[in-house]
Design an enzyme around this catalytic site. Sequence first.
Site, PDB file in Angstrom:
ATOM      1  CE  LYS A  17     -10.569  -6.073   6.321  1.00  0.00           C
ATOM      2  NZ  LYS A  17     -10.407  -6.995   5.197  1.00  0.00           N
ATOM      3  N   GLY A  33      -5.707  -4.356  -2.588  1.00  0.00           N
ATOM      4  CA  GLY A  33      -4.897  -3.912  -3.733  1.00  0.00           C
ATOM      5  C   GLY A  33      -4.363  -2.529  -3.494  1.00  0.00           C
ATOM      6  CD  GLU A  43      -0.639 -11.440   4.280  1.00  0.00           C
ATOM      7  OE1 GLU A  43       0.555 -11.595   4.579  1.00  0.00           O
ATOM      8  OE2 GLU A  43      -1.117 -10.386   3.854  1.00  0.00           O
ATOM      9  CB  VAL A  55      -0.955  -0.005   1.221  1.00  0.00           C
ATOM     10  CG1 VAL A  55      -1.751   1.289   1.274  1.00  0.00           C
ATOM     11  CG2 VAL A  55      -1.896  -1.201   1.166  1.00  0.00           C
ATOM     12  CE  LYS A  90      -6.585  -6.069   8.419  1.00  0.00           C
ATOM     13  NZ  LYS A  90      -6.266  -6.300   7.037  1.00  0.00           N
ATOM     14  CB  VAL A 143     -13.633  -1.481   6.716  1.00  0.00           C
ATOM     15  CG1 VAL A 143     -14.596  -2.630   6.456  1.00  0.00           C
ATOM     16  CG2 VAL A 143     -13.348  -1.365   8.196  1.00  0.00           C
ATOM     17  CD  GLU A 187     -13.971   5.280   3.584  1.00  0.00           C
ATOM     18  OE1 GLU A 187     -14.591   6.252   3.988  1.00  0.00           O
ATOM     19  OE2 GLU A 187     -14.460   4.131   3.547  1.00  0.00           O
TER      20      GLU A 187
END
Length: 435
Positions: free
Chosen positions: A212, A309, A197, A21, A112, A139, A136
């Site tokens: 979440k 993603g 993972e 990310v 999260k 989740v 934002e």
Amino acid sequence: MASGAVQREPIAIGLLGLGVVGSGVARTLLEKGESYAHQIGVPLTLRRVLVRSREKQRPLSLDPSLLTTDPEAILADPHIAIVIEVIGGERPAYDYIKEALASGRYVVTANKEVMAKHGLELLSLAQKVGVELLFEASVGSGIPLIAPLRRDLLANEITCLRAIINGTTNYILTRMSREGLDFASALAQAQRLGYAEPDPANDIRGTDAAYKLAILASLAFHAPIAPEDVYCEGIEKLAPKDFRYAQELGYAIKLLAVGRKEGERVQVRVHPALLPQEELLAKVDGVLNAVQVEGDLLGRVLFQGPGAGPLPTTSAIMADVLEAARCIVYGASSRPLCFAPAIAVTPISELVTRYYMRLTVADRPGVLAQIAKILGDLGISIASVIQKEAHESQQTAEIVIMTHPAREAAVREALTLVERLPVVVEVGNLLRVEG
Ligand SMILES: NC(=O)c1ccc[n+]([C@@H]2O[C@H](COP(=O)([O-])OP(=O)(O)OC[C@H]3O[C@@H](n4cnc5c(N)ncnc54)[C@H](OP(=O)(O)O)[C@@H]3O)[C@@H](O)[C@H]2O)c1
């Protein structure tokens, strides 16, 4: 444009983490940081990036002077106004977020686990200091969920949330359903494709979805709901035949996160469930996520999209960064959460729903009558029974019982008694039916 802007200097950003990310966020800031001035009046600049290793090969080529392994190079830098946390995990991410807020920085996080476990404390700290903590991306990645719950849906009494919020498990269940794969093979395929993972425990046991759901349910029901309040069951026990039988009965099987208001209490649970095939949520396949919200004014609304993603997550993070920048530039005030001090959570034993039971039994007359008597004595009424796959050599048969709505405690007690019957070889699976 920023005609009434208080601040004219570029806003400096510190990025904690440069993984999947973080790389997307860094690239976006470098490529579009200047152009955001059209939206907020000043450009955004990437000032420093925290990593574990400066030597690691990275897909993104960054000026090496931006990289640091010292968190204080960001947390103690007086020029940095916004800190983005994309390290993940509880610690040290929690400590860094807290330190950043305490020193007056706006914080944007995709974490999260930290938000589910410490969100209320950190949001209160942000409010006390007069800054924002925005989350934002924590989740559903880029799917707008937190902002709608904090703003657009506020006038509603939200009665129900039902969600598919873990892409890894939804991918595995989709493969099992479409190709008849067993759990281990579907998991291995997900790992090969990078959807799971190397250690997939948090996903397949439902822990990730529970974090979440705790975040979404707290916002929806305006009360603190901790991850440990969420009843949680994973997907490991599902067998290919559960998908076959469910399909024959008109259902899909999904790992559902459910939050439901019942008077003054709430149900919060994550578990595999049978969903009628015609429901929109039943058609959400692969790595997609979807959250269905029911409000008294709006009725039902469905949010759906990619739940992971780098780019979808960057989309949500950058929206939060722009919101934080807007607050800084225009002196806009924060949007505090107004929560009840607590809300009672219904124990799973008190859940009333329909159930699917798969049993292996001796293939002889009178077996069903013995099982039906145990269920009947505990107030559980049978809606339908199908007999499947008699194993002639072992003289066993498989039966699938669908019940009418029954109380979970009674169903559990009945299954304990059923399991003790000499004619019952095995209780294969027990699944809840939703909808
Ligand atoms: N991946 C997704 O699609 C997605 C979607 C939504 C939300 N999220 C959330 O976004 C966050 C980041 O996920 P990710 O997939 O980007 O993780 P990741 O690829 O594992 O990246 C983690 C980054 O943090 C750095 N890091 C980890 N521990 C650190 C420490 N103690 N000190 C300094 N740096 C440290 C790592 O440094 P090195 O590079 O040097 O190892 C790496 O750059 C998580 O909270 C995750 O739940 C991810």
